[in-house]
Design an enzyme around this catalytic site. Sequence first.
Site, short mmCIF file in Angstrom:
data_model
loop_
_atom_site.label_atom_id
_atom_site.label_comp_id
_atom_site.label_asym_id
_atom_site.label_seq_id
_atom_site.Cartn_x
_atom_site.Cartn_y
_atom_site.Cartn_z
CB SER A 176 23.95 21.48 26.44
OG SER A 176 22.95 21.38 26.11
CG ASP B 163 18.19 20.04 20.54
OD1 ASP B 163 17.09 19.79 20.74
OD2 ASP B 163 18.89 20.49 21.29
O1 LIG Z 1 19.47 20.53 28.84
C1 LIG Z 1 19.88 21.12 27.76
O2 LIG Z 1 20.82 21.94 27.59
C2 LIG Z 1 19.02 20.73 26.77
C3 LIG Z 1 18.09 19.64 26.94
C4 LIG Z 1 17.31 19.51 25.66
O3 LIG Z 1 15.96 19.99 26.06
P1 LIG Z 1 14.85 19.15 27.05
O4 LIG Z 1 15.43 19.16 28.34
O5 LIG Z 1 13.49 19.98 26.92
O6 LIG Z 1 14.67 17.88 26.36
C5 LIG Z 1 17.48 19.97 24.40
O7 LIG Z 1 16.38 19.86 23.56
C6 LIG Z 1 17.93 21.39 24.60
O8 LIG Z 1 18.32 22.10 23.23
C7 LIG Z 1 19.07 21.65 25.43
C1 LIG Z 2 15.53 22.85 21.89
C2 LIG Z 2 16.74 23.65 21.88
O1 LIG Z 2 17.07 24.74 22.82
P1 LIG Z 2 16.19 25.29 23.99
O2 LIG Z 2 15.32 24.37 24.74
O3 LIG Z 2 17.39 25.87 24.97
O4 LIG Z 2 15.47 26.50 23.45
C3 LIG Z 2 17.43 23.60 20.56
O5 LIG Z 2 18.58 24.17 20.51
O6 LIG Z 2 17.29 22.80 19.98
#
Ligand SMILES: O=C(O)C1=C[C@@H](OP(=O)(O)O)[C@@H](O)[C@H](O)C1
Ligand SMILES: C=C(OP(=O)(O)O)C(=O)O
Length: 449
Positions: free
Chosen positions: A30, A327
């Site tokens: 992230s 995640d």
């Molecule tokens: O903002 C981010 O970097 C992320 C937010 C999450 O998704 P959502 O915003 O769809 O919950 C997560 O599942 C993803 O792996 C990374």
């Molecule tokens: C949901 C994930 O990533 P993204 O939404 O960026 O594909 C993840 O890394 O588990």
Amino acid sequence: MAHPDAPHPLRAAAPSRGLAGRHTVPGDKSISHRALMFGALAVGTTEISGLLEGEDVLRTAAAMRALGAEVEQTGPGAWRVAGRGVGGLVEPSDVLDMGNSGTAARLLCGLLAGHPIFAVMTGDASLRKRPMRRVTEPLSATGASFWTREGGRLPLAVRGAAEALPLDYTLPVASAQVKSACLLAGLCARGTTRIIEPERTRDHTENMLRHFGATVRVEDLAPGRLVELEGQPELVAAPILVPGDPSSAAFLLVAALLVPRSRVTVENVGLNPLRTGLFTTLREMGARLTVENARVAGGEPVGDVTAEYGPLRAVEVPPGRAPSMIDEYPVLAVAAAAAEGETRMRGLSELRVKESDRLAATAALLAANGISARIEGDDLLVQGRSGAVPGGGLVATHMDHRLAMSALVMGLVARAPVAVDDAAFIETSFPGFAALVNLAAGGPVIGPA
Ligand SMILES: O=C(O)C1=C[C@@H](OP(=O)(O)O)[C@@H](O)[C@H](O)C1
Ligand SMILES: C=C(OP(=O)(O)O)C(=O)O
């Protein structure tokens, strides 16, 4: 890149001794995406260290280049971005391919909405199934126009707003990606962007906005949060230190909790409280999980996390915890399979729109390995086997890195080896995963199927 035409099956078996040692995991995904995007929007040169060099993040690097930023690798994990300033991105001459990455695609929608340029975006077969309306709909209120495929899916085209309007938006679902897309668009808008999230989600975007000099105001609501951003700031390049990804550390730590005679430390793990729901849950299950050397590095809390083998007991995971461990449910399900009693994970509807339908795929992963699990509404209920996990299954990973790694962790714990049909997508978030597990195990426990 991970290519669906060249599946890469792997198999994991129980090690002959416990997992051991002090290790590090690659940089936080992230934070890595955001570091590149903010670097591209800043005036001056941003030096990044510890960047995740996984495929998802490399897609963002390529997109920033296509939008006119200079992005170069200067060493392992060391990257330099010469930015163009807020509003300074240029029209890309070709389609932007975001691969497997939902974060890259959705945050980029926000960036593009604020720039008066035309762009087309696509992704791989997994990303082309994921919903984009959750960003294109609110972002349209800036004055940007979006065209998507049927059902709000990629590929999409966008013409950004000539003079973006600030958003005043209440998110219908807790999503850091949607919040971040709105804030990135708000950078280009004149006036104050106001976003309300129904639950608190990871706040790396807010932290980085401040780090680059923007004015952000945050007010805690019960239970969500209001975030306000003053538009059209000058973002000034600032160095970024990316901590180890807690979502990657989770696999090694859970493996250590479950494999007898293990004791593993993962150093320099990001411990932002909006990311540590898994650690809270594991402690409630009785896990021996400790943090040492807690400190703040690069504006984010980090520490060295140690996990030691011990029996776990089932718990109920409340729905409000989901954003802080969104995640981590597939690997928590593996821990639940080895625990004593029935673990109940509540409120998992968002898992249906990840790289795969993770709710169904996690239940299938468990079933393939002799664990009884059921989905009730948005909840997943897992019947634990008190350490006696049968295993022996072949798990379909559906282009989903977290399913692949979770299944392989199960193989380390189970009585019979566990195979995955395709481990190629692990490269999106955790390059070197199998090698690191093998190092901790003192031998090749993960290898070709
Ligand atoms: O903002 C981010 O970097 C992320 C937010 C999450 O998704 P959502 O915003 O769809 O919950 C997560 O599942 C993803 O792996 C990374
Ligand atoms: C949901 C994930 O990533 P993204 O939404 O960026 O594909 C993840 O890394 O588990």
